[in-house]
Enzyme design. Structure first.
Site, PDB file in Angstrom:
ATOM      1  N   ASP A 270     -12.934  -8.176   4.116  1.00 47.41           N
ATOM      2  CA  ASP A 270     -14.179  -8.109   3.343  1.00 47.41           C
ATOM      3  C   ASP A 270     -14.827  -9.489   3.284  1.00 47.41           C
ATOM      4  OD1 ASP A 270     -13.968  -5.406   2.778  1.00 47.41           O
ATOM      5  OD2 ASP A 270     -14.405  -5.661   0.654  1.00 47.41           O
TER       6      ASP A 270
ATOM      7  N   ASP B 152      -6.910  -6.509   3.938  1.00 42.81           N
ATOM      8  CA  ASP B 152      -7.971  -5.815   3.208  1.00 42.81           C
ATOM      9  C   ASP B 152      -8.925  -6.840   2.609  1.00 42.81           C
ATOM     10  OD1 ASP B 152      -9.318  -3.676   1.847  1.00 42.81           O
ATOM     11  OD2 ASP B 152      -8.260  -4.253   0.024  1.00 42.81           O
TER      12      ASP B 152
ATOM     13  N   ASP C  43      -3.898 -17.994   0.852  1.00 48.41           N
ATOM     14  CA  ASP C  43      -4.884 -18.683   0.002  1.00 48.41           C
ATOM     15  C   ASP C  43      -5.664 -19.712   0.831  1.00 48.41           C
ATOM     16  OD1 ASP C  43      -2.470 -20.075   0.238  1.00 48.41           O
ATOM     17  OD2 ASP C  43      -2.491 -20.851  -1.808  1.00 48.41           O
TER      18      ASP C  43
ATOM     19  N   TYR D  95       0.815  -1.209   0.000  1.00 46.70           N
ATOM     20  CA  TYR D  95       0.000   0.000   0.000  1.00 46.70           C
ATOM     21  C   TYR D  95       0.855   1.269   0.000  1.00 46.70           C
ATOM     22  CZ  TYR D  95      -4.796  -1.617   0.781  1.00 46.70           C
ATOM     23  OH  TYR D  95      -6.039  -2.155   0.634  1.00 46.70           O
TER      24      TYR D  95
ATOM     25  N   LYS E 165       2.232 -15.276   3.081  1.00 48.66           N
ATOM     26  CA  LYS E 165       2.454 -16.044   1.848  1.00 48.66           C
ATOM     27  C   LYS E 165       3.948 -16.366   1.812  1.00 48.66           C
ATOM     28  CE  LYS E 165       1.060 -17.781  -2.075  1.00 48.66           C
ATOM     29  NZ  LYS E 165       0.197 -18.970  -2.156  1.00 48.66           N
TER      30      LYS E 165
HETATM   31  C1  IPM Z   1     -10.619  -0.570   3.521  1.00 50.86           C
HETATM   32  C2  IPM Z   1     -10.756   0.020   2.143  1.00 50.86           C
HETATM   33  C3  IPM Z   1      -9.543   0.879   1.856  1.00 50.86           C
HETATM   34  C4  IPM Z   1      -8.336  -0.039   1.854  1.00 50.86           C
HETATM   35  C5  IPM Z   1      -9.651   1.709   0.552  1.00 50.86           C
HETATM   36  C6  IPM Z   1     -10.846   2.609   0.572  1.00 50.86           C
HETATM   37  C7  IPM Z   1      -8.394   2.484   0.291  1.00 50.86           C
HETATM   38  O1  IPM Z   1     -10.949  -0.980   1.198  1.00 50.86           O
HETATM   39  O2  IPM Z   1     -10.554   0.199   4.493  1.00 50.86           O
HETATM   40  O3  IPM Z   1     -10.564  -1.779   3.633  1.00 50.86           O
HETATM   41  O4  IPM Z   1      -8.007  -0.640   0.822  1.00 50.86           O
HETATM   42  O5  IPM Z   1      -7.700  -0.154   2.894  1.00 50.86           O
HETATM   43 MG    MG Z   2     -11.141  -2.892   2.010  1.00 49.78          MG
END
Ligand code: IPM
Ligand code: MG
Length: 352
Positions: A251, A247, A223, A141, A191
């Site tokens: 999700d 990240d 993975d 990042y 990884k």
């Molecule tokens: C999160 C989001 C951010 C990230 C984006 C908006 C830059 O997806 O907070 O998970 O990738 O960290």
């Molecule tokens: Mg995110």
């Protein structure tokens, strides 16, 4: 720690950000905390339109003067054409970096009664009670990156992935400490079969583990972790991982519990300072319609009271009020219900 004065920066941002933070602010105000001061600031696409930058200097100043930040969301398709450093996402990335918010805590669990909402089988999903500790200041990042043209004329995009040992040690300490307060199981995700960055990550996590003999440490390739998260998510307690893997996995974990509109997160600096935000984004498709579920933001406010302001009791009050509202059938569209943003805010406020 309880302070006499508490200054909270409220950065509502784009899309549904303003609607959901409005309800979280109502909840905070209802608690009648003495010395609570709320200061608003502009972030994201709306800040770009107003000030020409997604994270204006005045916003950063407000952030630095505050005890904690309550954050809505950033993201706006109409900014997609802008150069990367001017896009809305740079507001959150900039705040993380500038304020040293290195530890992202993303808890995921199924709220009682909502087992049917996940895409997993209810008997699998109902066992989920995990915490993802994601490193937030390093990795690919924030490494050098660029676009170049190779000698043979092909274009190439590149991003440098790296972790220094102190960065790994710091987040490992956060994760082991979190595990000590839970079921004392920590799974480090990397990884290491392919990446040097991950090999160092793993070596350092093992070094740090010596200081936490009571925590059972395991390692998993990312993975496999993605697979285990849908196969047997109940086996996880705390997961620690780098910025990029965290990240993605966070999700995924949010979908495993089926209700992205309920998931809060904390991004912590050294000490008590932190930024608190729902993990859902700006949801431009429903913005301004009063349809968004504010519960994730309300629960983020609860995390803020707990981690940054030392107000555990009030944090629990909010969490109980949200759970009671859910149990009474108050559900937003994301949960298959029909309650609107304001109505959900009312329901939580009533139950405080
Ligand atoms: C999160 C989001 C951010 C990230 C984006 C908006 C830059 O997806 O907070 O998970 O990738 O960290
Ligand atoms: Mg995110």
């Amino acid at each position: 720690m309880t302070k006499n004065s508490m200054r909270i920066a409220v950065f509502a941002g784009d899309g549904i950000g303003p609607e959901v933070t409005e309800q979280a602010v109502r909840v905070l105000e209802k608690l009648d905390l003495s010395g609570l001061e709320l200061v608003e600031g502009d972030v994201g696409g709306m800040a770009y339109r107003k000030h020409g930058h997604p994270l204006p200097a005045e916003t950063l100043e407000i952030a630095r003067s505050a005890d904690a930040i309550l954050f809505g969301a950033v993201g706006d398709f109409s900014c997609d054409h802008l150069e990367r450093h001017l896009r809305p996402e740079q507001a959150i990335l900039g705040l993380r970096k500038e304020l040293g918010l290195f530890a992202n805590l993303r808890p995921a669990r199924v709220f009682p009664g909502l087992e049917d909402l996940t895409t997993l089988r209810p008997e699998v999903a109902s066992k989920i009670d995990l915490l993802i500790v994601r490193e937030l200041n390093g990795d690919v990042y924030f490494g050098e990156k660029g676009m170049r043209v190779l000698e043979d004329g092909r274009r190439q995009g590149w991003d440098m992935m790296s972790y220094a040992e102190d960065e790994v040690r710091r987040i490992a300490n956060t994760a082991f400490t979190a595990a000590m307060g839970r079921d004392r199981k920590l799974c480090s995700v990397d990884k290491a079969n392919v990446l040097e960055t991950s090999q160092l990550w793993r070596d350092v996590v093992i070094e740090v583990s010596k200081e936490y003999p009571e925590v059972e440490l395991s390692h998993m390739y990312v993975d496999n972790a993605a697979m285990q998260l849908v196969k047997n998510p109940g086996a996880f307690d705390v997961i620690v991982t780098g910025n990029l893997f965290g990240d993605i996995l966070s999700d995924q974990a949010s979908m495993c519990v089926g209700s992205i509109g309920l998931l809060a997160s904390a991004s912590l600096a050294e000490g008590t300072f932190g930024l608190y935000e729902p993990i859902h984004g700006s949801a431009p498709d429903i913005a301004g319609k009063g349809l968004a579920n504010p519960m994730a933001t309300i629960l983020s406010a609860a995390m803020m009271l707990r981690h940054s302001l030392g107000l555990e009791e009030q944090a629990v009050r909010i969490e109980k009020a949200v759970a009671a509202a859910l149990a009474a059938g108050v559900k937003g569209g994301d949960l298959g219900g029909s309650s609107g943003t304001r109505e959900i805010g009312d329901a939580v406020v009533e139950r405080l």
